[in-house]
Motif scaffolding. Sequence first.
Motif, mmCIF file in Angstrom:
data_model
loop_
_atom_site.group_PDB
_atom_site.id
_atom_site.type_symbol
_atom_site.label_atom_id
_atom_site.label_comp_id
_atom_site.label_asym_id
_atom_site.label_seq_id
_atom_site.Cartn_x
_atom_site.Cartn_y
_atom_site.Cartn_z
ATOM 1 N N ASN A 1 0.874 -1.184 0.000
ATOM 2 C CA ASN A 1 0.000 0.000 0.000
ATOM 3 C C ASN A 1 0.911 1.233 0.000
ATOM 4 N N PRO A 2 0.777 2.106 -1.014
ATOM 5 C CA PRO A 2 1.712 3.238 -1.070
ATOM 6 C C PRO A 2 1.521 4.263 0.041
ATOM 7 N N HIS A 3 0.404 4.225 0.759
ATOM 8 C CA HIS A 3 0.139 5.240 1.788
ATOM 9 C C HIS A 3 -0.474 4.621 3.042
ATOM 10 N N THR A 4 -0.269 5.310 4.141
ATOM 11 C CA THR A 4 -0.969 4.944 5.375
ATOM 12 C C THR A 4 -2.384 5.525 5.305
ATOM 13 N N THR A 5 -3.247 5.056 6.185
ATOM 14 C CA THR A 5 -4.620 5.595 6.224
ATOM 15 C C THR A 5 -4.586 7.099 6.476
ATOM 16 N N ASP A 6 -3.700 7.570 7.352
ATOM 17 C CA ASP A 6 -3.606 9.025 7.618
ATOM 18 C C ASP A 6 -3.220 9.774 6.343
ATOM 19 N N GLU A 7 -2.262 9.223 5.598
ATOM 20 C CA GLU A 7 -1.850 9.882 4.344
ATOM 21 C C GLU A 7 -3.000 9.896 3.332
ATOM 22 N N TRP A 8 -3.688 8.765 3.221
ATOM 23 C CA TRP A 8 -4.832 8.714 2.283
ATOM 24 C C TRP A 8 -5.880 9.753 2.673
ATOM 25 N N MET A 9 -6.140 9.848 3.978
ATOM 26 C CA MET A 9 -7.161 10.814 4.426
ATOM 27 C C MET A 9 -6.716 12.237 4.087
ATOM 28 N N GLY B 1 1.609 -0.750 -10.913
ATOM 29 C CA GLY B 1 2.596 0.128 -11.541
ATOM 30 C C GLY B 1 2.941 -0.250 -12.972
ATOM 31 N N VAL B 2 3.897 0.469 -13.518
ATOM 32 C CA VAL B 2 4.278 0.333 -14.930
ATOM 33 C C VAL B 2 5.509 -0.560 -15.032
ATOM 34 N N GLN B 3 5.395 -1.614 -15.832
ATOM 35 C CA GLN B 3 6.490 -2.578 -15.989
ATOM 36 C C GLN B 3 7.144 -2.346 -17.350
ATOM 37 N N SER B 4 8.421 -2.728 -17.505
ATOM 38 C CA SER B 4 9.082 -2.452 -18.791
ATOM 39 C C SER B 4 8.619 -3.404 -19.890
ATOM 40 N N VAL C 1 4.512 -12.328 -13.995
ATOM 41 C CA VAL C 1 5.212 -12.425 -12.708
ATOM 42 C C VAL C 1 5.188 -11.071 -11.985
ATOM 43 N N ILE C 2 4.833 -11.128 -10.705
ATOM 44 C CA ILE C 2 4.734 -9.885 -9.936
ATOM 45 C C ILE C 2 6.134 -9.309 -9.732
ATOM 46 N N PRO C 3 6.380 -8.089 -10.225
ATOM 47 C CA PRO C 3 7.728 -7.524 -10.090
ATOM 48 C C PRO C 3 7.948 -6.981 -8.682
ATOM 49 N N LYS C 4 9.208 -6.903 -8.299
ATOM 50 C CA LYS C 4 9.528 -6.362 -6.963
ATOM 51 C C LYS C 4 9.869 -4.879 -7.095
ATOM 52 N N GLY C 5 9.416 -4.083 -6.142
ATOM 53 C CA GLY C 5 9.875 -2.700 -6.009
ATOM 54 C C GLY C 5 9.364 -1.718 -7.047
ATOM 55 N N LEU C 6 8.302 -2.087 -7.764
ATOM 56 C CA LEU C 6 7.748 -1.165 -8.763
ATOM 57 C C LEU C 6 6.910 -0.103 -8.046
ATOM 58 N N PRO C 7 7.097 1.201 -8.378
ATOM 59 C CA PRO C 7 6.221 2.191 -7.719
ATOM 60 C C PRO C 7 4.785 2.024 -8.220
ATOM 61 N N ASN C 8 3.824 2.126 -7.307
ATOM 62 C CA ASN C 8 2.411 2.010 -7.690
ATOM 63 C C ASN C 8 1.998 3.177 -8.575
ATOM 64 N N THR C 9 0.960 2.965 -9.353
ATOM 65 C CA THR C 9 0.271 4.084 -10.001
ATOM 66 C C THR C 9 -0.924 4.420 -9.104
ATOM 67 N N VAL C 10 -1.036 5.683 -8.726
ATOM 68 C CA VAL C 10 -2.136 6.113 -7.846
ATOM 69 C C VAL C 10 -2.913 7.219 -8.535
ATOM 70 N N MET C 11 -4.197 7.026 -8.666
ATOM 71 C CA MET C 11 -5.037 8.051 -9.277
ATOM 72 C C MET C 11 -6.303 8.222 -8.437
#
Length: 290
Positions: free
Chosen positions: A65-73, A96-99, A104-114
């Motif tokens: 999860n890219p954010h905590t509940t406090d951050e999401w709020m 997130g965006v893969q090359s 296979v689930i990649p490790k360490g990819l930044p999420n896309t959040v909209m």
Amino acid sequence: MTSDIAYFNGKFLPLDEIRISPLDRGFIFGDGIYEVVPVYNGVPLHGREHFDRLQRSCDEILMKNPHTTDEWMAITMDLLKHHPGNQSVYIHVTRGVQSKRDHVIPKGLPNTVMMFCYPLASPSKESVENGVACVTAEDFRWKKNHVKSISLLGNVLARQVSVDAGAVETIMFRDGFMTEASASNAFVVKGGTVLAAPQDNLILLGITYQLLEKLAKDGTLKLEVRPISRAEVLAADEVWLSSSTKEVLAVTTLDGKPVGNGQPGPMFRKMHALYQDYKSRLGRKDAVAA
Ligand SMILES: Cc1ncc(COP(=O)(O)O)c(C=O)c1O
């Protein structure tokens, strides 16, 4: 000019300026989760519960999860500065965006959040007073419906069954037992008891479902959570739908046949009144909901 401000990966910008890569795993695989938070006069209804559910969805799909509940709020409240009044806040998180395309689930990819908002209209007076038509269908979806997945093809096809029949929802059954509707939870009333489907992997546990449970308890309506057979649904005194946007609605016809006497029942009227009262207290000192 009105600008429809949205949130995208840390920035606030007009919705139509957001650009998403074709290699985003959300686009390629439907690999992501979402939430929809109802907001009344700038106050989110059970915002924290929605973000707690988002955390559970992330856990279930093995995604950070890219954010905590406090951050999401905090992001939600910043976005709402651009959108006063009653709103639905839509939150969409992908892996997130893969090359290259690869399951296979990649490790360490930044999420896309909209995140974006759209006006929240409460159910019409007519649908509250007369109830709504629903149809039934087999639940042909996968077995992780407790995840609020952006892969909604099963729900989309289920909803279309009701669209084709001129109804507002499709109530689904798996192995002869009621699960939920395409974008709502479903309840049954029999002999003065409200029946709700088990809180397992076969349904999305609605924040509204949980609110109805609480309101039933506080308002001394008897509510039982247990498997509900198709025969019980067809012989019900009342059937209800619940969701953040539908609130609670009475189902007055099912597959073209009247439910009970074909009118919203007394238990529905009581629950609807409890819900409206709860909503009206939002943002006030005695409110517990934000
Ligand atoms: C499949 C499904 N079940 C239940 C619900 C109700 O959830 P909530 O009450 O949190 O809106 C929804 C809401 O979108 C849904 O899509």
